[in-house]
Design a protein around this motif. Sequence first.
Motif, PDB file in Angstrom:
ATOM      1  N   HIS A   1       0.799  -1.109   0.036  1.00 41.79           N
ATOM      2  CA  HIS A   1      -0.148   0.077   0.064  1.00 41.79           C
ATOM      3  C   HIS A   1       0.921   1.358   0.048  1.00 41.79           C
ATOM      4  N   ARG A   2       0.156   2.576  -0.110  1.00 43.35           N
ATOM      5  CA  ARG A   2       0.960   3.684  -0.245  1.00 43.35           C
ATOM      6  C   ARG A   2       1.061   4.072   1.229  1.00 43.35           C
TER       7      ARG A   2
ATOM      8  N   PHE B   1      -0.198  -0.996  -9.033  1.00 41.95           N
ATOM      9  CA  PHE B   1       0.789  -0.619  -8.211  1.00 41.95           C
ATOM     10  C   PHE B   1       1.270  -1.787  -7.552  1.00 41.95           C
TER      11      PHE B   1
END
Length: 305
Positions: A68-69, A108
């Motif tokens: 995740h970011r 991503f």
Amino acid sequence: MTDNQPFKSGFVAVVGRPNAGKSTLVNALVGAKVAIVTPVAQTTRNRILGVVNRPGAQIVLMDTPGIHRPLHRLNEQMMRTVRDSIEERDLVLFIVDASARFGKGDEFAVNLVSQFRPRAVLLLNKIDQVRKPSLLPLMDRYAKLYPFEALIPISALSREGLEEVLKAAIKALPDGPRYFPSDLYTDQSERFLAGELIREKVIQQTREELPYATAVAVEEFQVDSALTRIRASILVEKESQKPILIGAAGGRIKLIGTEARRELEKVFPPKVFLHLQVKVEPGWRNDRAVLARLGYGREGEGTPE
Ligand SMILES: Nc1nc2c(ncn2[C@@H]2O[C@H](COP(=O)(O)OP(=O)(O)OP(=O)(O)O)[C@@H](O)[C@H]2O)c(=O)[nH]1
Ligand SMILES: [Mg+2]
């Protein structure tokens, strides 16, 4: 195993987005609960080893946090753990939730993994919730994004496809030693595992931002043949979160305690004495010293600025 067949072994990084089912898969393959599982994303916060022994092979699985970011130092550390695990692997098992629509987060995640050019197998998980024909377009899409060595539909929950996962992993592993004695199936200390089992119940019993804002610090841990004594603090970030966790007339903390004790007694029989308290530790998710004390991150390493 015959004498002329070499022993195969290696480190297999289990990676994917939060909630894909990484920890469920690791537990299922190991055959014991080494990692906690909840319906809330970002449950796993560090790397947890789970060892699988097969005739002629040893697979050392590395469960990792979801990709995740990162917004806090804790999350930066989590993502560093993911990258370190991919870097140290012999093989990546990239696991996706096949019951969810493909989105930016998936792209991503694939991009992050592909930077390392690992040998990788794609696992399409949660097929117990999916109509089989809908898997084909998803497989097609992933096959175009990365040269996966195999694409395997599985259900970590119902164990469908798991033998095939082991076969594909063993096939991809190099010749190597038995890294761990065959009776050792995880690298976690009993103390850390106890904290994790408590945290699982905290997450299961709370909603919204609370699961992310809580951590468990084990203050006392004494194993005896008759009784295991555990004293732990549940950390929250704000004073306003304390009453939510405690609940009306202490109802919620009591429920967390009862459920945690039941789970802990499976691992530390016959009896566990558990004392829980709630502690406000403002900004703990960004506090390097607290993160180190909680066991997030590696010994001897600072968290990057
Ligand atoms: N229906 C179904 N649910 C699954 C399956 N595998 C995992 N789950 C559920 O998905 C949720 C997340 O599972 P976890 O194993 O905690 O996922 P994770 O990838 O480790 O998540 P993080 O640690 O947050 O990154 C839990 O509610 C699991 O019960 C599956 O094969 N089928
Ligand atoms: Mg997990």
